[in-house]
Design a protein around this motif. Structure first.
Motif, PDB file in Angstrom:
ATOM      1  N   TYR A   2       5.018  30.715  -3.622  1.00 29.81           N
ATOM      2  CA  TYR A   2       4.136  31.414  -4.123  1.00 29.81           C
ATOM      3  C   TYR A   2       3.720  31.844  -4.987  1.00 29.81           C
ATOM      4  O   TYR A   2       2.641  31.321  -5.473  1.00 29.81           O
ATOM      5  CB  TYR A   2       3.219  31.296  -2.529  1.00 29.81           C
ATOM      6  N   GLY A   3       4.162  32.792  -4.962  1.00 28.94           N
ATOM      7  CA  GLY A   3       3.789  33.368  -6.316  1.00 28.94           C
ATOM      8  C   GLY A   3       4.525  33.513  -7.363  1.00 28.94           C
ATOM      9  O   GLY A   3       3.157  32.980  -8.926  1.00 28.94           O
ATOM     10  N   ILE A   4       5.600  32.380  -7.398  1.00 31.02           N
ATOM     11  CA  ILE A   4       5.395  31.612  -9.265  1.00 31.02           C
ATOM     12  C   ILE A   4       4.606  30.415  -9.558  1.00 31.02           C
ATOM     13  O   ILE A   4       4.429  30.809 -10.847  1.00 31.02           O
ATOM     14  CB  ILE A   4       6.725  30.813  -9.133  1.00 31.02           C
ATOM     15  N   PHE A   5       4.017  29.601  -8.150  1.00 36.74           N
ATOM     16  CA  PHE A   5       2.442  28.665  -7.993  1.00 36.74           C
ATOM     17  C   PHE A   5       1.196  29.601  -9.198  1.00 36.74           C
ATOM     18  O   PHE A   5       1.040  28.652  -9.720  1.00 36.74           O
ATOM     19  CB  PHE A   5       2.677  27.686  -7.501  1.00 36.74           C
ATOM     20  N   ALA A   6       1.384  30.578  -8.457  1.00 44.52           N
ATOM     21  CA  ALA A   6       0.399  30.898  -8.291  1.00 44.52           C
ATOM     22  C   ALA A   6       0.400  31.760  -9.906  1.00 44.52           C
ATOM     23  O   ALA A   6      -0.884  31.329 -10.901  1.00 44.52           O
ATOM     24  CB  ALA A   6      -0.529  32.305  -7.550  1.00 44.52           C
ATOM     25  N   LEU A   7       1.388  32.145 -10.432  1.00 48.54           N
ATOM     26  CA  LEU A   7       1.481  32.684 -11.795  1.00 48.54           C
ATOM     27  C   LEU A   7       1.329  31.026 -12.465  1.00 48.54           C
ATOM     28  O   LEU A   7       0.287  30.991 -14.189  1.00 48.54           O
ATOM     29  CB  LEU A   7       3.302  33.326 -11.878  1.00 48.54           C
ATOM     30  N   ALA A   8       1.655  29.959 -12.522  1.00 45.18           N
ATOM     31  CA  ALA A   8       2.244  29.189 -13.935  1.00 45.18           C
ATOM     32  C   ALA A   8       0.670  28.182 -13.379  1.00 45.18           C
ATOM     33  O   ALA A   8       0.514  28.291 -14.512  1.00 45.18           O
ATOM     34  CB  ALA A   8       3.065  28.551 -12.418  1.00 45.18           C
ATOM     35  N   ALA A   9      -0.094  27.562 -12.529  1.00 49.43           N
ATOM     36  CA  ALA A   9      -1.001  27.233 -12.081  1.00 49.43           C
ATOM     37  C   ALA A   9      -2.350  28.126 -13.323  1.00 49.43           C
ATOM     38  O   ALA A   9      -2.834  27.332 -13.378  1.00 49.43           O
ATOM     39  CB  ALA A   9      -1.405  26.656 -10.710  1.00 49.43           C
TER      40      ALA A   9
END
Lengths: 124, 153
Positions: free
Chosen positions: B35-42
């Protein structure tokens, strides 16, 4: 194309692959990751750092990748993935540490691949 | 390995923040990593899109930003302890699931409006369909930890 950068990238891919294996093996053996994983992560981060510095120097020298803003964003972001993942896994002392490590190193590999693609399309 | 702890009362493990959160331990630890990675990516993707070429595709880029915020909220809420944060995480994951289904469908039906991809276009095909699977796993995990999260309150 820059040969040195490709070599560094290859090393980054290889190190990430190794980290994924370490993480998955720890998970399968129901162990928390230990010093070996930490040392391997630190070594990988150094390779990533070298890659970022190299690309930054190339940028300053005037090479322009496709989508420069995104490229710089990836350069900055890729530096934080492994350190944050290590910090995040410190509180957890279970097999799931290995999964955190595997996910993070897979992310670094994907980000490195994106950087490489953007660099290639620049033809610099 | 919490099970290995000696049986004596170590009951007051009420550290605030992520330390004692039931949704952030075990598999949850790995889930929050994703989730953290997707938060950063998005969010960073949306930031770049909005800053450099907002007018080319306002809808797609605002959707990008919205998905980033949803991932961010889900990440924080999953990491926190207590029934309140558990509810926030459930809402965020539900919105996320609805978003990826809706945007995924629209991007197939009306590709013209979605020529500029978002994280959720094509059901997250640009990200290995992880955006489609992630909210399902998230909601499953929240369901499993619901009782324990209530006890945290």
């Amino acid at each position: 194309m820059c040969a040195v950068q490709s070599g560094l990238l290859l090393a980054v891919y290889f190190a990430c692959l190794l980290l994924v294996v370490i993480g998955v093996v720890a998970y399968l053996r129901n162990r928390t990751t230990g010093l070996v994983a930490l040392a391997a992560t630190a070594a990988t981060e150094l390779l990533v750092l070298a890659q970022v510095v190299w690309a930054a120097v190339k940028l300053v020298q005037g090479t322009r990748p496709a989508e420069q803003a995104t490229f710089i964003g990836y350069l900055a972001g890729i530096l934080f993935v492994l350190p944050v993942a290590v910090f995040w896994s410190l509180a957890e002392r279970s097999r799931w540490n290995g999964v955190v490590l595997a996910v993070a190193s897979l992310t670094v590999a994907v980000m490195a691949a994106r950087l490489q693609m953007m660099w290639r399309t620049a033809g610099g | 390995m919490a099970e290995d702890r000696p049986g004596q009362a170590s009951g007051t493990g009420t550290a605030s923040g992520a330390a004692g959160s039931v949704t952030a331990s075990g598999p949850g630890r790995a889930l929050i990593t994703v989730y953290g990675i997707f938060a950063l990516a998005a969010t960073s993707r949306a930031g770049v899109q909005l800053a450099t070429r907002y007018h080319q595709a306002p809808l797609a880029y605002l959707l990008s930003a919205f998905s980033g915020v949803v991932y961010l909220v889900a990440t924080v809420a999953l990491a926190r302890r207590g029934p309140g944060w558990h509810r926030v995480a459930t809402v965020a994951c539900t919105v996320e699931l609805a978003g990826v289904l809706l945007v995924g469908m629209l991007s197939l039906v009306r590709p013209g409006d979605f020529a500029h991809p978002t994280v959720w276009s094509g059901f997250g095909s640009g990200y290995g369909f992880v955006p489609l699977v992630l909210p399902v796993i998230g909601l499953w995990w929240l369901r499993r930890t619901a009782a324990a999260a209530r006890a945290e309150g």
